[in-house]
Design a protein around this motif. Structure first.
Motif, PDB file in Angstrom:
ATOM      1  N   MET A  36       3.813  -4.925   0.051  1.00 11.73           N
ATOM      2  CA  MET A  36       3.910  -3.488   0.320  1.00 11.73           C
ATOM      3  C   MET A  36       2.500  -2.901   0.351  1.00 11.73           C
ATOM      4  N   ARG A  37       2.114  -2.391   1.499  1.00 10.34           N
ATOM      5  CA  ARG A  37       0.764  -1.841   1.645  1.00 10.34           C
ATOM      6  C   ARG A  37       0.765  -0.362   1.250  1.00 10.34           C
ATOM      7  N   LYS A  38      -0.101  -0.027   0.289  1.00  8.08           N
ATOM      8  CA  LYS A  38      -0.127   1.324  -0.285  1.00  8.08           C
ATOM      9  C   LYS A  38      -1.483   1.961  -0.021  1.00  8.08           C
ATOM     10  N   ILE A  39      -1.471   3.164   0.517  1.00  8.49           N
ATOM     11  CA  ILE A  39      -2.713   3.897   0.701  1.00  8.49           C
ATOM     12  C   ILE A  39      -2.575   5.299   0.106  1.00  8.49           C
ATOM     13  N   ALA A  40      -3.690   5.835  -0.345  1.00  9.58           N
ATOM     14  CA  ALA A  40      -3.741   7.210  -0.842  1.00  9.58           C
ATOM     15  C   ALA A  40      -4.533   8.046   0.148  1.00  9.58           C
ATOM     16  N   VAL A  41      -4.038   9.237   0.418  1.00  9.56           N
ATOM     17  CA  VAL A  41      -4.740  10.174   1.287  1.00  9.56           C
ATOM     18  C   VAL A  41      -4.886  11.497   0.550  1.00  9.56           C
ATOM     19  N   ILE A  42      -6.106  12.009   0.551  1.00 13.72           N
ATOM     20  CA  ILE A  42      -6.418  13.269  -0.130  1.00 13.72           C
ATOM     21  C   ILE A  42      -6.643  14.342   0.936  1.00 13.72           C
ATOM     22  N   PRO A  43      -5.672  15.250   1.153  1.00 14.25           N
ATOM     23  CA  PRO A  43      -5.894  16.330   2.115  1.00 14.25           C
ATOM     24  C   PRO A  43      -6.877  17.337   1.522  1.00 14.25           C
ATOM     25  N   ALA A  44      -7.880  17.702   2.300  1.00 16.77           N
ATOM     26  CA  ALA A  44      -8.973  18.527   1.754  1.00 16.77           C
ATOM     27  C   ALA A  44      -9.335  19.628   2.740  1.00 16.77           C
ATOM     28  N   ALA A  82      -0.154  13.148   7.877  1.00 13.51           N
ATOM     29  CA  ALA A  82       0.543  12.431   8.945  1.00 13.51           C
ATOM     30  C   ALA A  82      -0.382  12.167  10.126  1.00 13.51           C
ATOM     31  N   GLU A  83      -1.182  13.158  10.502  1.00 12.00           N
ATOM     32  CA  GLU A  83      -2.128  12.943  11.595  1.00 12.00           C
ATOM     33  C   GLU A  83      -3.115  11.832  11.225  1.00 12.00           C
ATOM     34  N   ALA A  84      -3.541  11.817   9.974  1.00 13.33           N
ATOM     35  CA  ALA A  84      -4.551  10.856   9.541  1.00 13.33           C
ATOM     36  C   ALA A  84      -4.029   9.425   9.522  1.00 13.33           C
ATOM     37  N   VAL A  85      -2.753   9.248   9.159  1.00 21.22           N
ATOM     38  CA  VAL A  85      -2.237   7.884   8.965  1.00 21.22           C
ATOM     39  C   VAL A  85      -1.441   7.361  10.153  1.00 21.22           C
ATOM     40  N   ALA A  86      -1.322   8.146  11.212  1.00 20.66           N
ATOM     41  CA  ALA A  86      -0.463   7.759  12.336  1.00 20.66           C
ATOM     42  C   ALA A  86      -0.751   6.349  12.835  1.00 20.66           C
ATOM     43  N   GLU A  87      -2.022   5.968  12.881  1.00 23.31           N
ATOM     44  CA  GLU A  87      -2.391   4.651  13.403  1.00 23.31           C
ATOM     45  C   GLU A  87      -2.765   3.656  12.307  1.00 23.31           C
ATOM     46  N   LEU A  88      -2.582   4.038  11.042  1.00 29.66           N
ATOM     47  CA  LEU A  88      -2.951   3.140   9.945  1.00 29.66           C
ATOM     48  C   LEU A  88      -1.748   2.305   9.513  1.00 29.66           C
ATOM     49  N   PRO A  89      -1.934   1.005   9.271  1.00 28.04           N
ATOM     50  CA  PRO A  89      -0.837   0.191   8.731  1.00 28.04           C
ATOM     51  C   PRO A  89      -0.598   0.547   7.269  1.00 28.04           C
ATOM     52  N   ALA A  90       0.609   0.988   6.964  1.00 24.67           N
ATOM     53  CA  ALA A  90       0.931   1.374   5.588  1.00 24.67           C
ATOM     54  C   ALA A  90       2.437   1.412   5.423  1.00 24.67           C
ATOM     55  N   ASP A  91       2.899   1.041   4.238  1.00 28.22           N
ATOM     56  CA  ASP A  91       4.314   1.174   3.891  1.00 28.22           C
ATOM     57  C   ASP A  91       4.543   2.442   3.080  1.00 28.22           C
ATOM     58  N   ILE A  92       3.668   2.649   2.071  1.00 31.88           N
ATOM     59  CA  ILE A  92       3.785   3.804   1.191  1.00 31.88           C
ATOM     60  C   ILE A  92       2.476   4.574   1.213  1.00 31.88           C
ATOM     61  N   TYR A 147       2.985  13.577  -4.057  1.00 26.35           N
ATOM     62  CA  TYR A 147       4.073  12.925  -3.341  1.00 26.35           C
ATOM     63  C   TYR A 147       3.732  11.493  -2.986  1.00 26.35           C
ATOM     64  N   ALA A 148       4.761  10.647  -2.961  1.00 24.52           N
ATOM     65  CA  ALA A 148       4.663   9.330  -2.341  1.00 24.52           C
ATOM     66  C   ALA A 148       5.714   9.282  -1.236  1.00 24.52           C
ATOM     67  N   PHE A 149       5.302   8.855  -0.046  1.00 22.76           N
ATOM     68  CA  PHE A 149       6.192   8.840   1.112  1.00 22.76           C
ATOM     69  C   PHE A 149       6.364   7.423   1.652  1.00 22.76           C
ATOM     70  N   ARG A 150       7.549   7.109   2.148  1.00 16.71           N
ATOM     71  CA  ARG A 150       7.625   6.030   3.110  1.00 16.71           C
ATOM     72  C   ARG A 150       7.000   6.566   4.397  1.00 16.71           C
ATOM     73  N   LYS A 151       6.288   5.729   5.113  1.00 18.78           N
ATOM     74  CA  LYS A 151       5.575   6.220   6.279  1.00 18.78           C
ATOM     75  C   LYS A 151       6.528   6.853   7.292  1.00 18.78           C
ATOM     76  N   LYS A 152       7.699   6.254   7.477  1.00 17.64           N
ATOM     77  CA  LYS A 152       8.645   6.801   8.455  1.00 17.64           C
ATOM     78  C   LYS A 152       9.070   8.220   8.081  1.00 17.64           C
ATOM     79  N   ALA A 153       9.313   8.467   6.798  1.00 17.43           N
ATOM     80  CA  ALA A 153       9.713   9.812   6.365  1.00 17.43           C
ATOM     81  C   ALA A 153       8.620  10.821   6.666  1.00 17.43           C
ATOM     82  N   LEU A 188       4.763   4.790  -7.457  1.00 18.30           N
ATOM     83  CA  LEU A 188       4.790   3.534  -6.712  1.00 18.30           C
ATOM     84  C   LEU A 188       5.931   2.633  -7.174  1.00 18.30           C
ATOM     85  N   LYS A 189       6.237   2.655  -8.455  1.00 19.76           N
ATOM     86  CA  LYS A 189       7.305   1.824  -8.995  1.00 19.76           C
ATOM     87  C   LYS A 189       8.653   2.197  -8.396  1.00 19.76           C
ATOM     88  N   VAL A 190       8.849   3.478  -8.067  1.00 21.56           N
ATOM     89  CA  VAL A 190      10.093   3.917  -7.440  1.00 21.56           C
ATOM     90  C   VAL A 190      10.384   3.081  -6.195  1.00 21.56           C
TER      91      VAL A 190
END
Length: 247
Positions: free
Chosen positions: A1-9, A81-91, A180-186, A111-113
């Protein structure tokens, strides 16, 4: 499961413009938040998504990854969402840019969820913490959440929910913590949808997810992350920083 964090600023915050560039312990608030997120060692990548060249320069100067928004956004989910559109990520985890004291324990719980959700029935996970003071419960800046028996969110509101018609004193009111933690599709589904009626009324983006059938698992956190929303919050943060990080 590939996990990335994004900080909107966003540079021009409504209540405290330029707060992310204010000094905290010799670096800007956004730099300290980025470094704290990296130092949890929970993520495959950590990004800052921003509309500001100034913020971008601060992050790249410490070796960080930055996405410059090409579009104007009115909420953090859209910017992410704009930032991760082309990034490989699950969560994807949304870490607020004004929370340099972000708790590793809270992020691990989110993440454990998803690690335990083998059937992929959960779209998002987020945090909540108990509220007991009446003034805090009635404060519209404290977003309240009510859940079902399995801790899935039923509704979020700036109003007091539920309404205590008979004056019972034992009901456990819960404050929503906006991590928040999102599935990428959501997340990408959210990005493709227009703002919803309830979202517009309450000015709470999480209601767009609920109105469109997304399931939000709420996770109890005894520790509330310390955010910086006002100049007074910044002064408190500086005192706290000097108390625990001056060595």
């Amino acid at each position: 499961m590939r996990k990335i964090a994004v900080i909107p600023a966003r540079l021009q915050a409504t209540r405290f413009p330029y707060k992310l560039l204010q000094d905290l312990g010799g670096k800007s608030v956004i730099e300290q938040t980025y470094l704290a997120t990296v130092q949890t060692h929970l993520f495959d990548e950590v990004w800052v998504a921003t509309d500001s060249e100034e913020i971008a320069e601060r992050i790249t100067s410490i070796g960080g990854k930055v996405f410059i928004s090409k579009l104007a956004h009115n909420c953090g989910s859209n910017r992410i969402a704009e930032a991760v559109a082309e990034l490989p990520a699950d969560i994807i985890i949304n870490v607020q840019g004004d929370e340099p004291f972000i708790q590793k324990d809270s992020l691990e719980k989110l993440l454990k969820v998803f690690e335990e959700d083998s059937l992929k029935q959960i779209d998002l996970a987020s945090l909540m913490t108990p509220l007991s003071d009446r003034g805090e419960i009635e404060n519209p800046n404290n977003v309240k959440v009510v859940t079902d028996k399995n801790q899935f969110a039923l509704y979020f509101s700036r109003s007091v929910i539920p309404f205590n018609r008979e004056g019972r004193s034992s009901f456990p009111y819960m404050k929503h913590i906006g991590v928040y933690a999102f599935r990428k599709k959501a997340l990408m589904d959210f990005y493709s949808l227009p703002a919803s009626a309830l979202e517009e009324m309450e000015k709470l983006e999480q209601l767009r997810y609920l109105e469109n059938g997304k399931r939000i698992k709420m996770v109890l956190s005894p520790v509330e992350n310390i955010g910086i929303d006002t100049p007074e919050d910044l002064e408190k943060a500086r005192i706290l920083w000097n108390t625990f990080y001056s060595y």
